[in-house]
Every structure is written in C-alpha cells, then in structure tokens.
Design a protein around this motif. Structure first.
Motif, PDB file in Angstrom:
ATOM      1  N   UNK A  84       0.880  -1.184   0.000  1.00 16.13           N
ATOM      2  CA  UNK A  84       0.000   0.000   0.000  1.00 16.13           C
ATOM      3  C   UNK A  84       0.915   1.231   0.000  1.00 16.13           C
ATOM      4  N   UNK A  85       1.330   1.682  -1.192  1.00 11.09           N
ATOM      5  CA  UNK A  85       2.339   2.745  -1.269  1.00 11.09           C
ATOM      6  C   UNK A  85       1.893   4.071  -0.617  1.00 11.09           C
ATOM      7  N   UNK A  86       2.873   4.813  -0.127  1.00 13.15           N
ATOM      8  CA  UNK A  86       2.614   6.169   0.363  1.00 13.15           C
ATOM      9  C   UNK A  86       2.030   6.992  -0.777  1.00 13.15           C
ATOM     10  N   UNK A  87       1.050   7.819  -0.456  1.00 14.53           N
ATOM     11  CA  UNK A  87       0.434   8.695  -1.440  1.00 14.53           C
ATOM     12  C   UNK A  87       0.027  10.013  -0.791  1.00 14.53           C
ATOM     13  N   UNK A  88      -0.045  11.052  -1.620  1.00 17.52           N
ATOM     14  CA  UNK A  88      -0.478  12.375  -1.145  1.00 17.52           C
ATOM     15  C   UNK A  88      -1.982  12.469  -1.372  1.00 17.52           C
ATOM     16  N   UNK A  89      -2.736  12.389  -0.278  1.00 17.97           N
ATOM     17  CA  UNK A  89      -4.201  12.405  -0.402  1.00 17.97           C
ATOM     18  C   UNK A  89      -4.698  13.840  -0.586  1.00 17.97           C
ATOM     19  N   UNK A  90      -5.913  13.955  -1.110  1.00 19.27           N
ATOM     20  CA  UNK A  90      -6.545  15.262  -1.322  1.00 19.27           C
ATOM     21  C   UNK A  90      -7.376  15.639  -0.108  1.00 19.27           C
ATOM     22  N   UNK A  91      -7.282  16.889   0.309  1.00 15.35           N
ATOM     23  CA  UNK A  91      -8.175  17.370   1.359  1.00 15.35           C
ATOM     24  C   UNK A  91      -9.567  17.585   0.743  1.00 15.35           C
ATOM     25  N   UNK A  92     -10.596  17.676   1.606  1.00 18.00           N
ATOM     26  CA  UNK A  92     -11.939  17.956   1.076  1.00 18.00           C
ATOM     27  C   UNK A  92     -11.961  19.247   0.249  1.00 18.00           C
ATOM     28  N   UNK A  93     -11.057  20.184   0.556  1.00 22.99           N
ATOM     29  CA  UNK A  93     -10.991  21.437  -0.195  1.00 22.99           C
ATOM     30  C   UNK A  93     -10.243  21.315  -1.528  1.00 22.99           C
ATOM     31  N   UNK A  94      -9.667  20.128  -1.796  1.00 21.30           N
ATOM     32  CA  UNK A  94      -9.033  19.906  -3.086  1.00 21.30           C
ATOM     33  C   UNK A  94      -7.523  20.098  -3.112  1.00 21.30           C
ATOM     34  N   UNK A  95      -6.918  20.323  -1.948  1.00 25.05           N
ATOM     35  CA  UNK A  95      -5.458  20.467  -1.892  1.00 25.05           C
ATOM     36  C   UNK A  95      -4.788  19.119  -1.662  1.00 25.05           C
ATOM     37  N   UNK A  96      -3.611  18.935  -2.260  1.00 23.77           N
ATOM     38  CA  UNK A  96      -2.828  17.733  -2.040  1.00 23.77           C
ATOM     39  C   UNK A  96      -2.055  17.902  -0.729  1.00 23.77           C
ATOM     40  N   UNK A  97      -2.120  16.933   0.158  1.00 23.99           N
ATOM     41  CA  UNK A  97      -1.428  17.049   1.449  1.00 23.99           C
ATOM     42  C   UNK A  97       0.090  16.946   1.248  1.00 23.99           C
ATOM     43  N   UNK A  98       0.848  17.743   1.987  1.00 27.84           N
ATOM     44  CA  UNK A  98       2.309  17.670   1.860  1.00 27.84           C
ATOM     45  C   UNK A  98       2.847  16.404   2.506  1.00 27.84           C
ATOM     46  N   UNK A  99       2.116  15.853   3.467  1.00 31.72           N
ATOM     47  CA  UNK A  99       2.490  14.597   4.115  1.00 31.72           C
ATOM     48  C   UNK A  99       1.978  13.439   3.248  1.00 31.72           C
ATOM     49  N   UNK A 100       2.840  12.458   2.988  1.00 31.32           N
ATOM     50  CA  UNK A 100       2.418  11.260   2.247  1.00 31.32           C
ATOM     51  C   UNK A 100       1.955  10.215   3.260  1.00 31.32           C
ATOM     52  N   UNK A 101       0.901   9.484   2.931  1.00 31.68           N
ATOM     53  CA  UNK A 101       0.287   8.591   3.919  1.00 31.68           C
ATOM     54  C   UNK A 101       0.000   7.208   3.371  1.00 31.68           C
ATOM     55  N   UNK A 102       0.028   6.224   4.280  1.00 32.51           N
ATOM     56  CA  UNK A 102      -0.545   4.915   4.024  1.00 32.51           C
ATOM     57  C   UNK A 102      -1.042   4.393   5.369  1.00 32.51           C
ATOM     58  N   UNK A 103      -1.601   3.193   5.388  1.00 31.52           N
ATOM     59  CA  UNK A 103      -2.182   2.642   6.610  1.00 31.52           C
ATOM     60  C   UNK A 103      -1.919   1.147   6.697  1.00 31.52           C
ATOM     61  N   UNK A 104      -1.996   0.632   7.926  1.00 37.56           N
ATOM     62  CA  UNK A 104      -2.154  -0.804   8.114  1.00 37.56           C
ATOM     63  C   UNK A 104      -3.172  -1.019   9.220  1.00 37.56           C
ATOM     64  N   UNK A 105      -3.681  -2.243   9.303  1.00 38.11           N
ATOM     65  CA  UNK A 105      -4.734  -2.542  10.265  1.00 38.11           C
ATOM     66  C   UNK A 105      -6.095  -2.573   9.574  1.00 38.11           C
ATOM     67  N   UNK A 106      -7.123  -2.928  10.338  1.00 39.79           N
ATOM     68  CA  UNK A 106      -8.459  -3.131   9.758  1.00 39.79           C
ATOM     69  C   UNK A 106      -9.043  -1.843   9.182  1.00 39.79           C
ATOM     70  N   UNK A 107      -8.725  -0.708   9.816  1.00 45.74           N
ATOM     71  CA  UNK A 107      -9.290   0.575   9.384  1.00 45.74           C
ATOM     72  C   UNK A 107      -8.171   1.536   9.000  1.00 45.74           C
ATOM     73  N   UNK A 108      -8.318   2.177   7.849  1.00 46.32           N
ATOM     74  CA  UNK A 108      -7.308   3.135   7.401  1.00 46.32           C
ATOM     75  C   UNK A 108      -7.922   4.520   7.263  1.00 46.32           C
ATOM     76  N   UNK A 109      -7.169   5.529   7.730  1.00 46.93           N
ATOM     77  CA  UNK A 109      -7.670   6.904   7.626  1.00 46.93           C
ATOM     78  C   UNK A 109      -7.427   7.407   6.208  1.00 46.93           C
ATOM     79  N   UNK A 110      -8.468   7.947   5.598  1.00 40.80           N
ATOM     80  CA  UNK A 110      -8.328   8.495   4.247  1.00 40.80           C
ATOM     81  C   UNK A 110      -9.004   9.859   4.151  1.00 40.80           C
TER      82      UNK A 110
END
Ligand code: MD5
Ligand code: FE
Length: 203
Positions: free
Chosen positions: A34-60
C-alpha cells in the motif's frame, strides 16, 4: 525518560528505539503493498504529508471528506494487516502511560519530507474517544504543536526525535495539534525524512 505535557499526554523518550529494525522492515513491507500517497483534502489540496495505513481501518481523505475505510481506495484491497511488532509497541506504550489493554485497529503512517507540515487540527473521526492515541516518531526531528481544546489556544512546541512515543488520552485526545514544516536533516537509518505511526481505535 518521560515528559508529561499535561496529565493526559506523556512523551516516552526513545521508547521505540529498541524495536527500530523490526519497525522499519514492517514499514517497508506495508508500503510495498500500500504505497505512500499524497491524499486530497476535502478542499481539493494535495497534502504535503504522504500517507498509508495498516490494520483493519485506514484513515483516508478525498473530496468527499475525512473518514476511515477498510479498503485502500487506490488498490481496492484491504490495508495490510497490523504487524505484531506494531501492536505490541502500541500496547506497551499505552500501558506504560496508564492505559491498560489498548488494542488499536488502525495505524496511519505519515511520511514527512523537508517542508512537509500538518496544520492544526483535532482527531475526531474515531467512534470512541475513550481509547488513547499512540504516536511513534522515527527519522529526522520535528516540532510538534500541542494546542488546547480550542483552535485559538496558543500551542506548546514540543521537539520529537527518533524513537519518541507519545500517548494521548483522556482530555488530551481532543486537543488541537499539528507539525511545523520539517527542517532538512539526515537520520542514519531513515535519511532525510520523518515517519510517524499513529495508532488509534477507530472502529
Ligand atoms: C504526526 N499525526 O506527527 C501526528 C502524530 C495525524 C497526526 O496528528 O492526525 O495524523 S498524532 C498526534 C496527536 C494525536 C491525538 C491527539 C493529539 C496529538 N493531541 O491531543 O495533541 O504525524
Ligand atoms: Fe492528528
């Protein structure tokens, strides 16, 4: 060493160093699947922090908002399972701060390159605020902003370095917080980046 930021937030300095090799190997396995990726905020901006998750629930986050998802939206597959070394570290850190039997079901992995930042926010997408949050800092140092229960409260600046673990419980759980833009640096194991693991009970 322990630093109490307030009665419900404690920094366990260097707590994760003993397990660093296993932790870094696990991060590599997770980010292969599950590669690191720059997610979009609800306002449409790309986050400067790159994110991924492990476990049953992932924050997106995307244009639809912030939430937890059991599937990685990029692959359509479940997030990689939480490694035993992560679960044990989170549980031991929580217990050592007075929160017995912490069983996280979500681990957000944040990767900061120099200049990346996290603006002041609260963590409130979880179903139950009774469980603590455990945060593990790895790599080059960052300045953590620890605010109050209202956005206008002036935040404390807390330097966090490789291996530091912070446990946030009780009232601290809902404090505003953020990370100042990361300064350039080099860490012998991680190079020019900071990685933060955030363990939560989300489901
Ligand atoms: C980080 N991540 O350094 C931080 C570590 C996030 C996030 O904030 O949402 O991904 S977690 C810090 C934290 C969690 C819960 C409560 C408080 C701080 N707090 O009350 O200050 O990447
Ligand atoms: Fe947060």
């Amino acid at each position: 060493w322990r630093d109490e930021l307030c009665p419900d937030a404690v920094v366990l300095r260097h707590f994760a160093v003993a397990e660093q090799t296993a932790i870094l190997a696990a991060i590599r396995d997770i980010s292969d699947a599950a590669p690191f990726r720059h997610m979009l905020t609800p306002g449409g901006y790309s986050m400067s922090v790159a994110m991924t998750n492990c476990g049953a629930h992932g924050w997106v986050t995307d244009r639809l908002g912030y939430r937890y998802a059991t599937l990685d939206p990029q692959s359509g597959k479940p997030w990689p399972p939480m490694p035993a070394v992560f679960r044990a570290l989170a549980r031991d850190a929580a217990a050592s701060a007075g929160f017995e039997d912490f069983e996280p079901d979500a681990c957000l992995i944040n990767r900061y390159a120099p200049g990346a930042r996290l603006s002041l926010h609260q963590d409130k997408n979880e179903r139950d605020f009774a469980a603590p949050i455990v945060s593990v800092s790895l790599g080059i140092p960052a300045v953590f902003l620890f605010g109050g229960l209202q956005r206008r409260d002036k935040p404390l600046r807390v330097p966090l370095t490789h291996g530091d673990v912070v446990v946030w419980g009780g009232a601290a759980r809902l404090r505003y917080h953020g990370v100042l833009p990361l300064k350039e640096g080099v860490h012998p194991l991680l190079g020019g980046q900071r990685i933060n693991l955030t363990f939560r009970k989300a489901g």
